[in-house]
Design a protein around this motif. Sequence first.
Motif, PDB file in Angstrom:
ATOM      1  N   PHE A   1      32.204  -1.962  26.267  1.00  0.00           N
ATOM      2  CA  PHE A   1      33.423  -2.618  26.577  1.00  0.00           C
ATOM      3  C   PHE A   1      33.055  -3.888  25.882  1.00  0.00           C
ATOM      4  CE2 PHE A   1      29.255  -4.543  28.653  1.00  0.00           C
ATOM      5  CZ  PHE A   1      29.773  -5.638  28.789  1.00  0.00           C
ATOM      6  N   GLY A   2      34.763  -4.251  26.259  1.00  0.00           N
ATOM      7  CA  GLY A   2      35.061  -5.315  25.241  1.00  0.00           C
ATOM      8  C   GLY A   2      35.488  -6.452  26.930  1.00  0.00           C
ATOM      9  N   CYS A   3      37.601  -6.411  26.451  1.00  0.00           N
ATOM     10  CA  CYS A   3      38.120  -7.428  27.298  1.00  0.00           C
ATOM     11  C   CYS A   3      38.518  -6.404  28.170  1.00  0.00           C
ATOM     12  CB  CYS A   3      39.206  -7.383  26.756  1.00  0.00           C
ATOM     13  SG  CYS A   3      40.541  -5.993  26.820  1.00  0.00           S
ATOM     14  N   ARG A   4      38.443  -4.907  28.548  1.00  0.00           N
ATOM     15  CA  ARG A   4      38.375  -4.722  29.992  1.00  0.00           C
ATOM     16  C   ARG A   4      40.022  -5.339  30.819  1.00  0.00           C
ATOM     17  NH1 ARG A   4      33.812  -2.404  33.315  1.00  0.00           N
ATOM     18  NH2 ARG A   4      31.715  -3.916  32.236  1.00  0.00           N
ATOM     19  N   MET A   5      40.727  -5.472  29.802  1.00  0.00           N
ATOM     20  CA  MET A   5      41.877  -5.155  29.640  1.00  0.00           C
ATOM     21  C   MET A   5      42.836  -4.385  29.522  1.00  0.00           C
ATOM     22  SD  MET A   5      41.834  -9.316  30.195  1.00  0.00           S
ATOM     23  CE  MET A   5      43.705  -9.385  30.247  1.00  0.00           C
ATOM     24  N   GLY A   6      42.157  -3.805  28.090  1.00  0.00           N
ATOM     25  CA  GLY A   6      43.810  -2.444  27.381  1.00  0.00           C
ATOM     26  C   GLY A   6      43.756  -3.230  25.955  1.00  0.00           C
ATOM     27  N   ILE A   7      43.531  -4.205  25.851  1.00  0.00           N
ATOM     28  CA  ILE A   7      43.653  -4.908  24.570  1.00  0.00           C
ATOM     29  C   ILE A   7      42.894  -5.017  23.490  1.00  0.00           C
ATOM     30  CG2 ILE A   7      44.211  -7.719  23.509  1.00  0.00           C
ATOM     31  CD1 ILE A   7      44.593  -7.915  26.991  1.00  0.00           C
ATOM     32  N   CYS A   8      41.316  -5.360  24.022  1.00  0.00           N
ATOM     33  CA  CYS A   8      40.706  -5.256  22.383  1.00  0.00           C
ATOM     34  C   CYS A   8      40.283  -3.697  21.183  1.00  0.00           C
ATOM     35  CB  CYS A   8      39.274  -5.645  22.920  1.00  0.00           C
ATOM     36  SG  CYS A   8      38.505  -4.888  23.986  1.00  0.00           S
ATOM     37  N   GLN A   9      39.826  -2.534  22.448  1.00  0.00           N
ATOM     38  CA  GLN A   9      39.834  -1.502  22.138  1.00  0.00           C
ATOM     39  C   GLN A   9      38.562  -1.328  21.731  1.00  0.00           C
ATOM     40  OE1 GLN A   9      42.186   0.545  20.370  1.00  0.00           O
ATOM     41  NE2 GLN A   9      44.133  -0.736  22.279  1.00  0.00           N
ATOM     42  N   SER A  10      38.039  -2.445  22.071  1.00  0.00           N
ATOM     43  CA  SER A  10      36.331  -1.824  22.414  1.00  0.00           C
ATOM     44  C   SER A  10      35.882  -0.153  23.137  1.00  0.00           C
ATOM     45  CB  SER A  10      35.519  -3.030  22.676  1.00  0.00           C
ATOM     46  OG  SER A  10      35.503  -4.551  21.658  1.00  0.00           O
ATOM     47  N   CYS A  11      36.555  -0.392  24.205  1.00  0.00           N
ATOM     48  CA  CYS A  11      35.698   0.836  24.755  1.00  0.00           C
ATOM     49  C   CYS A  11      36.637   1.948  24.670  1.00  0.00           C
ATOM     50  CB  CYS A  11      36.243   0.827  26.433  1.00  0.00           C
ATOM     51  SG  CYS A  11      38.158   0.431  26.614  1.00  0.00           S
ATOM     52  N   VAL A  12      37.024   2.375  23.326  1.00  0.00           N
ATOM     53  CA  VAL A  12      37.282   3.705  22.994  1.00  0.00           C
ATOM     54  C   VAL A  12      36.806   4.842  22.765  1.00  0.00           C
ATOM     55  CG1 VAL A  12      39.196   4.967  21.363  1.00  0.00           C
ATOM     56  CG2 VAL A  12      39.397   3.049  22.265  1.00  0.00           C
ATOM     57  N   VAL A  13      36.745   6.139  23.500  1.00  0.00           N
ATOM     58  CA  VAL A  13      36.273   6.860  23.228  1.00  0.00           C
ATOM     59  C   VAL A  13      36.725   8.398  23.084  1.00  0.00           C
ATOM     60  CG1 VAL A  13      33.930   5.785  24.872  1.00  0.00           C
ATOM     61  CG2 VAL A  13      35.582   7.782  25.538  1.00  0.00           C
ATOM     62  N   GLU A  14      36.066   9.616  22.737  1.00  0.00           N
ATOM     63  CA  GLU A  14      37.014  10.647  22.846  1.00  0.00           C
ATOM     64  C   GLU A  14      37.039  11.790  24.351  1.00  0.00           C
ATOM     65  OE1 GLU A  14      37.153  15.252  20.909  1.00  0.00           O
ATOM     66  OE2 GLU A  14      35.561  13.868  20.147  1.00  0.00           O
ATOM     67  N   LEU A  15      38.388  12.068  24.244  1.00  0.00           N
ATOM     68  CA  LEU A  15      38.879  12.363  25.243  1.00  0.00           C
ATOM     69  C   LEU A  15      38.448  13.958  25.183  1.00  0.00           C
ATOM     70  CD1 LEU A  15      39.992  13.073  27.937  1.00  0.00           C
ATOM     71  CD2 LEU A  15      42.052  13.048  27.740  1.00  0.00           C
TER      72      LEU A  15
ATOM     73  N   ARG B   1      41.428   9.867  21.713  1.00  0.00           N
ATOM     74  CA  ARG B   1      40.961   8.690  21.657  1.00  0.00           C
ATOM     75  C   ARG B   1      41.594   8.091  22.714  1.00  0.00           C
ATOM     76  NH1 ARG B   1      36.662   8.341  18.544  1.00  0.00           N
ATOM     77  NH2 ARG B   1      36.060   6.442  19.108  1.00  0.00           N
ATOM     78  N   ILE B   2      40.471   7.427  23.819  1.00  0.00           N
ATOM     79  CA  ILE B   2      40.768   7.086  24.962  1.00  0.00           C
ATOM     80  C   ILE B   2      40.954   5.846  25.689  1.00  0.00           C
ATOM     81  CG2 ILE B   2      42.224   9.009  25.843  1.00  0.00           C
ATOM     82  CD1 ILE B   2      39.264   8.634  28.309  1.00  0.00           C
ATOM     83  N   GLN B   3      40.963   4.574  26.125  1.00  0.00           N
ATOM     84  CA  GLN B   3      40.479   3.605  26.738  1.00  0.00           C
ATOM     85  C   GLN B   3      39.937   3.367  27.194  1.00  0.00           C
ATOM     86  OE1 GLN B   3      44.054   0.649  24.909  1.00  0.00           O
ATOM     87  NE2 GLN B   3      42.603  -0.664  24.676  1.00  0.00           N
ATOM     88  N   THR B   4      38.546   3.717  27.841  1.00  0.00           N
ATOM     89  CA  THR B   4      37.921   3.419  29.169  1.00  0.00           C
ATOM     90  C   THR B   4      39.019   2.752  30.943  1.00  0.00           C
ATOM     91  OG1 THR B   4      36.429   3.197  28.729  1.00  0.00           O
ATOM     92  CG2 THR B   4      36.209   5.083  28.066  1.00  0.00           C
ATOM     93  N   CYS B   5      38.512   1.245  29.737  1.00  0.00           N
ATOM     94  CA  CYS B   5      39.019   1.136  30.953  1.00  0.00           C
ATOM     95  C   CYS B   5      40.702   0.765  31.334  1.00  0.00           C
ATOM     96  CB  CYS B   5      38.931  -1.299  30.284  1.00  0.00           C
ATOM     97  SG  CYS B   5      40.176  -1.128  29.120  1.00  0.00           S
ATOM     98  N   VAL B   6      41.448   1.479  31.301  1.00  0.00           N
ATOM     99  CA  VAL B   6      42.763   1.150  31.991  1.00  0.00           C
ATOM    100  C   VAL B   6      43.080   2.946  31.811  1.00  0.00           C
ATOM    101  CG1 VAL B   6      43.451  -0.714  31.090  1.00  0.00           C
ATOM    102  CG2 VAL B   6      43.824   1.126  29.224  1.00  0.00           C
TER     103      VAL B   6
END
Length: 386
Positions: free
Chosen positions: A337-351, A370-375
């Motif tokens: 995780f990072g910002c948890r707002m869909g901004i920083c790309q720290s949470c990206v994983v593969e679907l 690849r998806i942002q899990t926080c959004v």
Amino acid sequence: MSKKQAALTAKVVETQRPTVVGADRHPGWHALRKIATRITTPLLPDDYLHLANPLWSARELRGRILEVRRETEDSATLVIKPGWGFSFDYQPGQYIGIGLLVDGRWRWRSYSLTSSPATARFGLRSRSSRTVTITVKAMPEGFLSTHLVAGVAPGTIVRLAAPRGNFVLPDPAPSSILFLTAGSGITPVMSMLRTLARRNQITDIAHLHSAPTRSQMLFGGELAELADDYPGYRLTVRETRVEGRLDLSRLGRLVPDWRARQTWACGPEGLLNQAERVWSSAGISDRLHLERFAVSRAAPAGAGGTVTFARSGKSVVADAATSVMDAGEGAGVQMPFGCRMGICQSCVVELVDGHVRDLRTGKEHDPGTRIQTCVSAASGDCVVDI
């Protein structure tokens, strides 16, 4: 569950130890940790460090709430002492993520730092006493904000996400500045003002701030002191319950040279949208810097589904409004995780399989992306590579 999902769920994946935060800055300590890891296996040194000091962790950033200071009837400043691995070299205007365990569930939100990084950078405090502050306004729909303002006790251990954000003040600061704030939008600008004061860089600042009433104004006393102490800081407060909202089409009456100033604006969407239009019409959009607190999300559609976390072998049923990140953490999965707002790309994983839906736009993502899990939320059963 499909055969592919079942195979992924059953697959045994070798456990990977987490990357140590700050190892590159403390190579000696990291070497000792590696030795301790071999001695203490199957437990991690982190498990023993936590017993000695809850702020010592190689897995995540942590902090201890030292003080909760009431600012107004519905807001408070939290003084936080970060643990090992936290960088105090942040920029004024940035925000941090804070996670609090409430009723057995970690709840997260991002808040602007209101402290000045100068307290650490210029040695104004000893290394052992360095702290950061956030100022939180309780919102009717905000479970965590209400708890932080009224229910959190000093001594509480929280999780932290590293400082982030592009709404920052450069060093040295521009020669002339306009701050345009309303309500809790004052918080990132407060960090900027405190930093400018410490650097003795308050030369020509016009600040327009809106609040319902003076009694509901954050940092009212401190801002008044700044205006008294620094002739170059000119504060104009608008009480919206009496005077109505600020009309930026008449900005020239309050700040005649606003077009020549670098402007930082933070507040409600209506104010920021109007600012964008006014600055764009004047042909000076490059001089306007905006900070929006909320990420607008599309209304949830569909019925959610079962989210399977391939590497951990865990699954959880989530509705269409619950992000993959929240679902994973609720199931005990260590999510990036990072910002948890869909901004920083720290949470990206593969679907890996199935579909997820972007909570902001409603767009569905297909397997292999690849998806942002926080959004992102489940749109039917899905499998993610974590």
